[in-house]
Scaffold this motif. Structure first.
Motif, PDB file in Angstrom:
ATOM      1  N   UNK A 129      38.625  67.304  59.917  1.00 44.32           N
ATOM      2  CA  UNK A 129      37.740  68.113  59.385  1.00 44.32           C
ATOM      3  C   UNK A 129      38.160  68.970  58.215  1.00 44.32           C
ATOM      4  N   UNK A 130      37.262  69.465  57.640  1.00 41.40           N
ATOM      5  CA  UNK A 130      37.680  70.128  56.217  1.00 41.40           C
ATOM      6  C   UNK A 130      37.662  71.482  56.244  1.00 41.40           C
ATOM      7  N   UNK A 131      38.938  72.017  55.500  1.00 39.59           N
ATOM      8  CA  UNK A 131      38.918  73.473  55.323  1.00 39.59           C
ATOM      9  C   UNK A 131      38.387  73.718  54.212  1.00 39.59           C
ATOM     10  N   UNK A 132      37.978  75.113  54.280  1.00 40.15           N
ATOM     11  CA  UNK A 132      37.362  75.444  52.521  1.00 40.15           C
ATOM     12  C   UNK A 132      38.648  75.469  51.564  1.00 40.15           C
ATOM     13  N   UNK A 133      37.786  75.220  50.408  1.00 43.85           N
ATOM     14  CA  UNK A 133      38.680  75.125  49.274  1.00 43.85           C
ATOM     15  C   UNK A 133      39.547  76.454  49.141  1.00 43.85           C
ATOM     16  N   UNK A 134      38.914  77.509  49.193  1.00 43.43           N
ATOM     17  CA  UNK A 134      39.682  78.777  49.093  1.00 43.43           C
ATOM     18  C   UNK A 134      40.826  78.889  49.869  1.00 43.43           C
ATOM     19  N   UNK A 135      40.880  78.219  51.060  1.00 42.20           N
ATOM     20  CA  UNK A 135      41.829  78.506  52.240  1.00 42.20           C
ATOM     21  C   UNK A 135      42.674  77.360  52.474  1.00 42.20           C
ATOM     22  N   UNK A 136      42.599  76.618  51.591  1.00 39.47           N
ATOM     23  CA  UNK A 136      43.494  75.317  51.548  1.00 39.47           C
ATOM     24  C   UNK A 136      44.849  75.738  51.454  1.00 39.47           C
ATOM     25  N   UNK A 137      45.445  76.406  50.561  1.00 40.58           N
ATOM     26  CA  UNK A 137      46.719  76.698  50.072  1.00 40.58           C
ATOM     27  C   UNK A 137      47.063  77.574  51.318  1.00 40.58           C
ATOM     28  N   UNK A 138      46.523  78.471  51.786  1.00 39.73           N
ATOM     29  CA  UNK A 138      46.637  79.401  52.835  1.00 39.73           C
ATOM     30  C   UNK A 138      46.862  78.737  54.371  1.00 39.73           C
ATOM     31  N   UNK A 139      45.981  77.620  54.445  1.00 37.35           N
ATOM     32  CA  UNK A 139      46.239  76.891  55.625  1.00 37.35           C
ATOM     33  C   UNK A 139      47.444  75.891  55.542  1.00 37.35           C
ATOM     34  N   UNK A 140      47.613  75.451  54.538  1.00 36.20           N
ATOM     35  CA  UNK A 140      48.870  74.474  54.114  1.00 36.20           C
ATOM     36  C   UNK A 140      50.379  75.480  54.445  1.00 36.20           C
ATOM     37  N   UNK A 141      50.261  76.534  54.036  1.00 36.46           N
ATOM     38  CA  UNK A 141      51.417  77.432  54.319  1.00 36.46           C
ATOM     39  C   UNK A 141      51.374  77.671  55.597  1.00 36.46           C
ATOM     40  N   UNK A 142      50.192  78.331  56.434  1.00 35.71           N
ATOM     41  CA  UNK A 142      50.241  78.450  57.688  1.00 35.71           C
ATOM     42  C   UNK A 142      50.724  77.380  58.749  1.00 35.71           C
ATOM     43  N   UNK A 143      50.205  76.289  58.289  1.00 35.58           N
ATOM     44  CA  UNK A 143      50.680  74.949  59.146  1.00 35.58           C
ATOM     45  C   UNK A 143      52.218  74.849  59.006  1.00 35.58           C
ATOM     46  N   UNK A 144      52.748  74.797  57.866  1.00 37.61           N
ATOM     47  CA  UNK A 144      54.121  74.829  57.701  1.00 37.61           C
ATOM     48  C   UNK A 144      54.847  75.874  58.436  1.00 37.61           C
ATOM     49  N   UNK A 145      54.578  77.031  58.436  1.00 37.55           N
ATOM     50  CA  UNK A 145      55.237  78.064  58.995  1.00 37.55           C
ATOM     51  C   UNK A 145      55.139  77.600  60.621  1.00 37.55           C
ATOM     52  N   UNK A 146      53.988  77.388  61.065  1.00 38.91           N
ATOM     53  CA  UNK A 146      53.944  76.869  62.655  1.00 38.91           C
ATOM     54  C   UNK A 146      54.860  75.918  62.849  1.00 38.91           C
ATOM     55  N   UNK A 147      54.767  74.881  62.113  1.00 41.19           N
ATOM     56  CA  UNK A 147      55.780  73.811  62.532  1.00 41.19           C
ATOM     57  C   UNK A 147      57.201  74.274  62.196  1.00 41.19           C
ATOM     58  N   UNK A 148      57.668  74.914  61.269  1.00 41.21           N
ATOM     59  CA  UNK A 148      58.789  75.651  61.443  1.00 41.21           C
ATOM     60  C   UNK A 148      59.203  76.395  62.831  1.00 41.21           C
ATOM     61  N   UNK A 149      58.346  77.056  63.189  1.00 45.58           N
ATOM     62  CA  UNK A 149      58.562  78.014  64.450  1.00 45.58           C
ATOM     63  C   UNK A 149      58.641  76.860  65.824  1.00 45.58           C
ATOM     64  N   UNK A 150      57.923  75.845  65.798  1.00 45.96           N
ATOM     65  CA  UNK A 150      58.046  75.010  66.672  1.00 45.96           C
ATOM     66  C   UNK A 150      59.462  74.377  66.607  1.00 45.96           C
TER      67      UNK A 150
END
Length: 277
Positions: free
Chosen positions: A248-269
């Motif tokens: 799937x594709x995230x919107x261009x304006x939310x790409x950086x935010x999505x990458x950051x949120x995913x990294x934070x989720x992985x760290x919490x796991x």
């Protein structure tokens, strides 16, 4: 209501939940405390009791004097978390934790020790935290809040939906971990799960409100939500690779935010021991 001890826990169902007469569901956190020094063990128990009294939480526990006695009583799913002394007679806390991880990759482990030098070793078994003795109420409170918040996360959500167009809507319990992603469609939301698609009449905002705010579910574009638990990779161009070869594709304006949120989720796991590098 503050309740302590293994006797209360054993009166509950295997999912660690208690249902009060008023119908309110209460989640129970069950700890193992593995500590060979009685004074340190009593001190930790006292701090837990003080936290419960202040926060009105329900936390129960069983205590063990060494790693061997704990391991003989341990099996996956028995405890919510383990407070584990590193320096003990017999098996060390690190050795005990490694044996636990061979059976259970998800349980939270919190080390307690007088030696800060062992902190790096705790990362090998993906410890949630590392508490230097004497443990203080301030340091312990972060752990307890994290653990009780995690225990209160629902495993299911109740939704109204159907499996296909034309089938009357019905209410069903949907396991959160089965959700892959969801997208807004005409007159509703299409939820893609590991067992198939579910059409609902919720608005996208209404559906998002059903999900726990844990960082696992993320709105990565207008009308698009993904479950980070099933994400395998996210590229800088916005491509999101999920299991089952789904892209799937995230919107261009939310790409950086999505990458950051995913990294934070992985760290919490990783900190909880639910993800390894």
């Amino acid at each position: 209501m503050i309740l302590f001890g293994e006797r209360f826990y054993n009166s509950l169902g295997s999912n660690g939940r208690d249902f009060r007469p008023n119908g309110k569901e209460v989640y129970i956190v069950y700890f193992a405390i593995v500590e060979d020094q009685k004074s340190d063990r009593d001190h930790l128990i006292s701090l837990i009791e003080e936290y419960c009294a202040q926060k009105r939480e329900i936390i129960t526990f069983s205590s063990y004097e060494n790693g061997e006695s704990f391991l003989s009583d341990f099996y996956p799913g028995r405890f919510s978390a383990i407070f584990l002394d590193i320096l003990m007679d017999g098996s060390s806390g690190i050795e005990t934790a490694r044996k636990v991880r061979e059976q259970d990759a998800h349980i939270s482990i919190i080390f307690t020790t007088t030696e800060p030098a062992f902190a790096l070793d705790s990362y090998d078994v993906h410890a949630l935290d590392y508490l230097v003795k004497p443990v203080t109420a301030e340091k312990l409170s972060w752990c307890l809040k994290n653990l009780t918040d995690t225990a209160a996360i629902p495993l299911y959500i109740k939704i109204k939906g159907s499996g296909a167009v034309g089938i009357p809507a019905s209410t069903r319990l949907l396991p959160l971990e089965d959700i892959l992603y969801a997208e807004s469609i005409h007159n509703g939301v299409l939820v893609h799960t590991s067992d198939g698609d579910i059409r609902t009449s919720y608005t996208f905002t209404e559906f998002l409100r059903l999900l726990p705010e844990t960082g696992q579910f993320f709105e990565c574009g207008r009308g698009l939500m993904v479950n980070f638990k099933h994400v395998e990779n996210i590229l800088e161009n916005g491509q999101i690779f999920l299991c089952k070869d789904i892209i799937v594709y995230c919107s261009r304006r939310k790409t950086k935010e999505t990458l950051a949120a995913y990294a934070e989720y992985q760290f919490s796991q990783i900190r909880r021991g639910e993800l390894t590098l």
